[in-house]
Design an enzyme around this catalytic site. Structure first.
Site, mmCIF file in Angstrom:
data_model
loop_
_atom_site.group_PDB
_atom_site.id
_atom_site.type_symbol
_atom_site.label_atom_id
_atom_site.label_comp_id
_atom_site.label_asym_id
_atom_site.label_seq_id
_atom_site.Cartn_x
_atom_site.Cartn_y
_atom_site.Cartn_z
ATOM 1 N N LYS A 150 0.853 -1.181 0.000
ATOM 2 C CA LYS A 150 0.000 0.000 0.000
ATOM 3 C C LYS A 150 0.894 1.238 0.000
ATOM 4 O O LYS A 150 1.493 1.596 1.007
ATOM 5 C CB LYS A 150 -0.914 0.066 1.219
ATOM 6 C CG LYS A 150 -2.009 1.137 1.048
ATOM 7 C CD LYS A 150 -2.515 1.710 2.351
ATOM 8 C CE LYS A 150 -1.712 2.850 2.873
ATOM 9 N NZ LYS A 150 -1.748 4.105 2.040
ATOM 10 N N GLY A 181 -5.005 3.321 -1.329
ATOM 11 C CA GLY A 181 -5.986 3.762 -0.343
ATOM 12 C C GLY A 181 -5.361 4.571 0.774
ATOM 13 O O GLY A 181 -4.156 4.802 0.819
ATOM 14 N N GLY A 183 -4.713 5.378 4.988
ATOM 15 C CA GLY A 183 -4.290 4.553 6.109
ATOM 16 C C GLY A 183 -5.446 3.778 6.720
ATOM 17 O O GLY A 183 -5.291 2.625 7.125
ATOM 18 N N GLY A 187 -4.796 0.712 4.753
ATOM 19 C CA GLY A 187 -3.588 0.365 5.493
ATOM 20 C C GLY A 187 -3.895 -0.440 6.737
ATOM 21 O O GLY A 187 -3.177 -1.390 7.079
ATOM 22 N N GLU A 225 10.323 1.756 10.177
ATOM 23 C CA GLU A 225 11.298 2.811 9.898
ATOM 24 C C GLU A 225 10.537 4.116 10.026
ATOM 25 O O GLU A 225 9.721 4.449 9.168
ATOM 26 C CB GLU A 225 11.913 2.621 8.507
ATOM 27 C CG GLU A 225 13.201 3.418 8.300
ATOM 28 C CD GLU A 225 12.949 4.797 7.712
ATOM 29 O OE1 GLU A 225 12.985 5.776 8.502
ATOM 30 O OE2 GLU A 225 12.709 4.912 6.508
ATOM 31 N N CYS A 259 13.663 11.643 6.237
ATOM 32 C CA CYS A 259 13.644 11.241 7.639
ATOM 33 C C CYS A 259 15.028 11.306 8.280
ATOM 34 O O CYS A 259 15.145 11.476 9.489
ATOM 35 C CB CYS A 259 13.049 9.845 7.785
ATOM 36 S SG CYS A 259 13.832 8.595 6.757
ATOM 37 N N GLU A 356 9.985 16.439 14.670
ATOM 38 C CA GLU A 356 10.313 16.295 13.256
ATOM 39 C C GLU A 356 9.442 17.259 12.448
ATOM 40 O O GLU A 356 8.215 17.155 12.468
ATOM 41 C CB GLU A 356 10.090 14.857 12.784
ATOM 42 C CG GLU A 356 10.532 14.644 11.356
ATOM 43 C CD GLU A 356 10.409 13.190 10.920
ATOM 44 O OE1 GLU A 356 11.328 12.677 10.270
ATOM 45 O OE2 GLU A 356 9.367 12.556 11.245
#
Length: 449
Positions: A150, A181, A183, A187, A225, A259, A356
């Site tokens: 996904k 799609g 989440g 997901g 990750e 990231c 972040e």
């Protein structure tokens, strides 16, 4: 249907059909049916299939780069070199692993083997849409697994093209299936599916928690990750000009939507102001604009929501007392653009130094001595990447060993696609890339003789 928006023009450039739970069931069933046959192939046969895919991706590289620029805004130069070039290198590294004969480890009277897990569920983000996919797909397939993927609903078009290339390359049906799609529900249906043997997720820490919770009732293995807030530690004896120039480039790569970005630049108190001047001079060279223009170094952020999120962080940084040494420059009137920002004299505990941001925002932080620098570098909940600069490489390595993070670059060391990639703390667990990434998609079996 989910409309795909070009972030530079704010125009719809395509659409994908959102999969419901029933479509996820069908994809997992197809993957499970295909997995025994795929696993039964020899290493050489799987390598030949992956080589055919590599050839197809290489031929389609210009189209893929242009598509990624259109769907998430990376400047074409970045799209060609990084967004497409890096996944080609990763796929090639997995072929190299398969070209070597299978080995077993002997422990006393036991032979230890690595075998495929079964069906892998892969959920990937929008910032490096092809690379994050290949980083999961290549080792999973190399190890004998099949994959249900996904992609992000923000930038799914490169995954759709990849699925076409997989078919054109002649890989068996069911080996790689894409379900588009959001989440929730797509997901969530994949992460919580009882037919999945490993769920490999790349995205935010908050979403990673949700994925792990959904997988837990089925005792599904999870590899995460997640986010990062990496420190660029510049020691007193470093080449300051080089360290700052490379540090700014790393922070601003992909419009800061990386990231591993070194978003915190840690400098000795005595040279803070000099570092700020160098950083501002470097930031001024980052032209913001149309990502298809060769002169552009910073394209738009991937979505309106991401732009607004970054602007909110900048406003909070100013409200928290940070000094904007550079920022607020002009941006195109149409598109999800944010001008680059350099904050000076940032409190290491401030929100902009802890959270972040995922945009072109650099925080420069003073430190008193080496122990203080290490303390500040380790003061966030994240631990994904980082950097150390020093004229003494051995000393830099010693400092790097003290950083609580998954990887550290010394004096601008080049990214290695064959080295393990992953984090600690709220940056996740598990590893991608190279032999360690291959092992992540295997189960260990001991046979006593």
């Amino acid at each position: 249907m989910i409309d795909i928006i070009n972030p530079a023009t704010e125009q719809v450039i395509g659409a994908v059909e959102a999969a419901d739970a029933g479509a996820v069931d069908a994809a997992v069933a197809a993957a499970r049916a295909a997995q025994p046959g795929w696993a039964a192939l020899s290493r050489g046969e799987r390598a030949a299939h992956l080589q055919a895919l590599l050839d197809a991706l290489t031929e389609a590289a210009p189209e893929l780069a242009a598509l990624i620029t259109a769907e998430m805004g990376a400047p074409l130069a970045v799209a060609r070199k990084v967004q497409v070039g890096l996944p080609l290198a990763v796929l090639r590294s997995m072929i190299d692993i398969l070209d070597k004969p299978e080995t077993s480890e002997t422990v006393g009277n036991s032979a230890i083997y690595r075998e495929p897990l079964g069906v892998v569920g892969a959920i990937t983000p929008w910032n490096y849409p092809l690379h994050q996919t290949i980083a999961k797909l290549a080792p999973a397939l190399a190890a004998g697994n099949t994959v249900v993927h996904k992609p992000s609903e923000v930038a799914p078009l490169s995954a759709a093209l990849l699925a076409d290339l997989v078919r054109q390359a002649g890989l068996p049906g069911g080996v790689y299936t894409v379900v588009h799609g959001y989440g929730d529900p797509t997901g969530a249906a994949l992460a919580g599916h009882p037919g999945i043997d490993l769920i490999s997720f790349t995205g935010s820490t908050e979403a990673g928690r949700t994925v792990a919770a959904l997988a837990a009732p089925n005792v599904t293995r999870v590899a995460l990750e997640l986010g990062g807030k990496s420190a660029n530690v510049i020691l007193p004896d470093a080449d300051l000009a080089a360290a700052v120039k490379v540090g700014v480039a790393n922070c601003f790569l992909n419009s800061g939507q990386t990231c591993t970005a070194w978003t915190r630049m840690l400098v000795p108190e005595a040279i803070h102001d000099e570092a700020v001047e160098l950083a501002v001079a470097a930031a001024k060279k980052y032209t913001v604009g149309d990502p298809t223009d060769p002169a552009t170094r910073l394209g738009p952020l991937a979505s309106a929501a991401q732009r607004d999120r970054v602007l909110g962080h900048i406003e909070r940084g100013l409200a928290g007392g940070a000094t904007m040494a550079f920022g607020g420059g002009p941006v195109p009137p149409v598109g999800y653009y944010v001008a680059p920002v350099v904050f000076a004299g940032v409190d290491p505990d401030a929100a902009i130094a802890q959270e972040e941001i995922f945009g072109p925002v650099l925080s420069i932080i003073r430190y008193r001595d080496e122990d203080d620098a290490v303390r500040i570098a380790n003061s966030t909940r994240y631990g994904l990447a980082g950097a150390v600069w020093s004229a003494d490489r051995e000393h830099a390595v010693a400092v790097a060993r003290r950083l609580r993070t998954g990887q550290v670059d010394i004096n601008g060391g080049a990214f290695n696609p064959a080295a393990p990639f992953g984090g600690v703390g709220h940056s996740g667990y598990g590893r991608e890339l190279g032999g360690h990434g291959y092992d992540e998609f295997t189960a260990v079996k001991a046979i006593q003789l």
